[in-house]
Design a protein around this motif. Structure first.
Motif, PDB file in Angstrom:
ATOM      1  N   TYR A 226      60.501  20.746  57.754  1.00  0.00           N
ATOM      2  CA  TYR A 226      59.148  20.260  57.458  1.00  0.00           C
ATOM      3  C   TYR A 226      59.168  18.810  56.985  1.00  0.00           C
ATOM      4  O   TYR A 226      58.162  18.125  57.045  1.00  0.00           O
TER       5      TYR A 226
ATOM      6  N   MET B 153      51.148  14.154  61.873  1.00  0.00           N
ATOM      7  CA  MET B 153      52.180  13.815  60.881  1.00  0.00           C
ATOM      8  C   MET B 153      52.324  12.323  60.609  1.00  0.00           C
ATOM      9  O   MET B 153      53.415  11.839  60.291  1.00  0.00           O
TER      10      MET B 153
ATOM     11  N   ASN C  11      46.386  22.523  56.420  1.00  0.00           N
ATOM     12  CA  ASN C  11      47.552  23.420  56.362  1.00  0.00           C
ATOM     13  C   ASN C  11      48.772  22.651  55.853  1.00  0.00           C
ATOM     14  O   ASN C  11      49.433  23.056  54.895  1.00  0.00           O
ATOM     15  N   ASP C  12      49.045  21.535  56.516  1.00  0.00           N
ATOM     16  CA  ASP C  12      50.201  20.748  56.084  1.00  0.00           C
ATOM     17  C   ASP C  12      49.894  19.952  54.824  1.00  0.00           C
ATOM     18  O   ASP C  12      50.766  19.797  53.966  1.00  0.00           O
TER      19      ASP C  12
ATOM     20  N   GLU D  70      47.599  14.665  57.064  1.00  0.00           N
ATOM     21  CA  GLU D  70      48.231  15.913  56.617  1.00  0.00           C
ATOM     22  C   GLU D  70      49.444  15.640  55.743  1.00  0.00           C
ATOM     23  O   GLU D  70      50.130  16.560  55.325  1.00  0.00           O
TER      24      GLU D  70
ATOM     25  N   GLY E  93      59.263  21.012  62.450  1.00  0.00           N
ATOM     26  CA  GLY E  93      58.650  21.815  61.384  1.00  0.00           C
ATOM     27  C   GLY E  93      58.536  23.258  61.814  1.00  0.00           C
ATOM     28  O   GLY E  93      59.522  23.883  62.200  1.00  0.00           O
TER      29      GLY E  93
ATOM     30  N   GLU F 183      56.220  25.660  50.998  1.00  0.00           N
ATOM     31  CA  GLU F 183      56.302  25.873  52.440  1.00  0.00           C
ATOM     32  C   GLU F 183      55.153  26.731  52.958  1.00  0.00           C
ATOM     33  O   GLU F 183      54.879  27.792  52.388  1.00  0.00           O
ATOM     34  N   ARG F 184      54.489  26.300  54.026  1.00  0.00           N
ATOM     35  CA  ARG F 184      53.388  27.092  54.580  1.00  0.00           C
ATOM     36  C   ARG F 184      53.949  28.401  55.131  1.00  0.00           C
ATOM     37  O   ARG F 184      54.978  28.427  55.783  1.00  0.00           O
TER      38      ARG F 184
ATOM     39  N   GLN G  96      50.633  22.204  51.974  1.00  0.00           N
ATOM     40  CA  GLN G  96      52.061  22.476  51.745  1.00  0.00           C
ATOM     41  C   GLN G  96      52.777  21.261  51.169  1.00  0.00           C
ATOM     42  O   GLN G  96      53.624  21.386  50.288  1.00  0.00           O
ATOM     43  N   TYR G  97      52.420  20.068  51.641  1.00  0.00           N
ATOM     44  CA  TYR G  97      53.134  18.885  51.144  1.00  0.00           C
ATOM     45  C   TYR G  97      52.654  18.475  49.745  1.00  0.00           C
ATOM     46  O   TYR G  97      53.412  17.943  48.954  1.00  0.00           O
TER      47      TYR G  97
END
Ligand code: PEP
Ligand code: MG
Length: 323
Positions: free
Chosen positions: A106, A144, A206-207, A183, A90, A216-217, A210-211
């Motif tokens: 990612y 993850m 954070n993730d 996340e 990522g 995209e972060r 984005q997901y």
């Protein structure tokens, strides 16, 4: 509640109705850890281990890992320290790990996916954490995680490593709780099932943001989506908090959202009781929460969950905090 009495100046907040909020720190090295302890962090909620693997030509040896971890654990002696296993891939590529090119890193071989493909890397890191953690309140967290099988396979590796250390008579930390970063939206949605395998949850906003928002972060043109106060993200957080409460698993937040005083209030309103952030944010979040009225924040969080936009969600919690 922790058995250890709070040190003077420590960022632990006791509110009405017996609610206690602990402020922990995100750290990457010993200098960070010292700054966080000086700023009153009551523990380390996210020890990012990537720094140990960056800027070199090969992976750190077990001894190097043990020394680096001991330096941090020593600063937080007697406090909980959550060590996150290597989150490569990522936004954190590691050249010598020879990861194949990916159109979408990612969504590729990141975090626990990469570690499970490389058992020698995974087991060396676990060994280092157990050895360095001897005499400390150390915990292991997986990045993850998407499904229970990843946790089951990692726990098997953890037990293998521990059995070998015990057989060799090597002093090590044991038992060591094994938890996960939440996340990936799939993990948030299935947190009730993952609770059968995970000892704790820590939400990586954070993730997760984005997901959830498919943005995209750090993308320069998509900053408007980089807000965990988006009601879609808040709903996932609420799901995790509910699953944690039902299964008696602690839930913390260690993404950037915890460092934003307004969102920190929102998280407390959603039922989060441990927030982990960079040292520089501890004082501001402490101020924002120290006189908090929990029922008011809960009402604000309910309104935020029903809001249409992140701005409306933020306005809802701001209004509740003023009442
Ligand atoms: C997160 O994703 O929110 C998190 C804390 O982990 P990182 O920023 O290291 O990916
Ligand atoms: Mg993350």
């Amino acid at each position: 509640a922790s058995a250890r009495p709070a040190a003077p100046g420590e960022r632990r907040i006791r509110l009405g109705d017996g609610v206690e909020i602990a402020l922990w720190a995100n750290v990457s090295g010993a200098a960070d850890a010292r700054a966080a302890r000086a700023a009153g962090a009551a523990g380390v909620g996210l020890l990012r281990t990537e720094m140990l693997f960056l800027d070199r030509l090969d992976p750190p040896s077990e001894d190097e890992q043990v020394a680096a971890l001991r330096a941090i654990l020593g600063v937080f002696a007697g406090c909980p320290v959550v060590v996150r296993l290597l989150d490569a891939g990522g936004d954190k590529p590691i050249p010598y790990l020879a990861m194949s090119a990916e159109a979408n890193p990612y969504l590729g071989v990141r975090g626990i996916r990469l570690l499970l493909d490389r058992p020698e890397l995974l087991e060396a890191q676990i060994r280092a954490v157990l050895i360095a953690g001897h005499g400390h309140d150390v915990r292991i967290m997986l990045p993850m995680v998407t499904e229970a099988d990843e946790l089951v396979r990692t726990r098997a590796a953890l037990e293998r490593v521990q059995a070998a250390l015990a057989a060799a008579g090597t002093p090590h930390a044991w038992p060591v709780p094994l938890g996960i970063m939440v996340e990936v939206p799939a993990s948030a949605l299935t947190a009730a099932r993952l609770a059968a395998h995970a000892d704790f949850f820590s939400i990586g906003t954070n993730d997760l943001t984005q997901y959830t928002l498919a943005a995209e972060r750090g993308h320069p043109d998509l900053g408007r989506f980089a807000d965990a106060a988006h009601p879609a993200v808040l709903r996932l957080i609420a799901e995790v908090v509910a699953a944690g409460a039902a299964a008696d698993r602690p839930v913390s937040v260690c993404g950037e959202a915890a460092a934003d005083p307004q969102v920190a209030r929102l998280l407390v309103g959603l039922g989060v009781r441990t927030l982990s952030m960079g040292a520089a944010s501890l004082a501001g979040v402490f101020r924002a929460l120290s006189a908090a009225d929990v029922p008011a924040l809960e009402a604000g969080a309910r309104a935020a969950l029903a809001a249409e936009t992140p701005e409306a969600a933020r306005a809802a919690i701001a209004e509740a905090a003023e009442t």
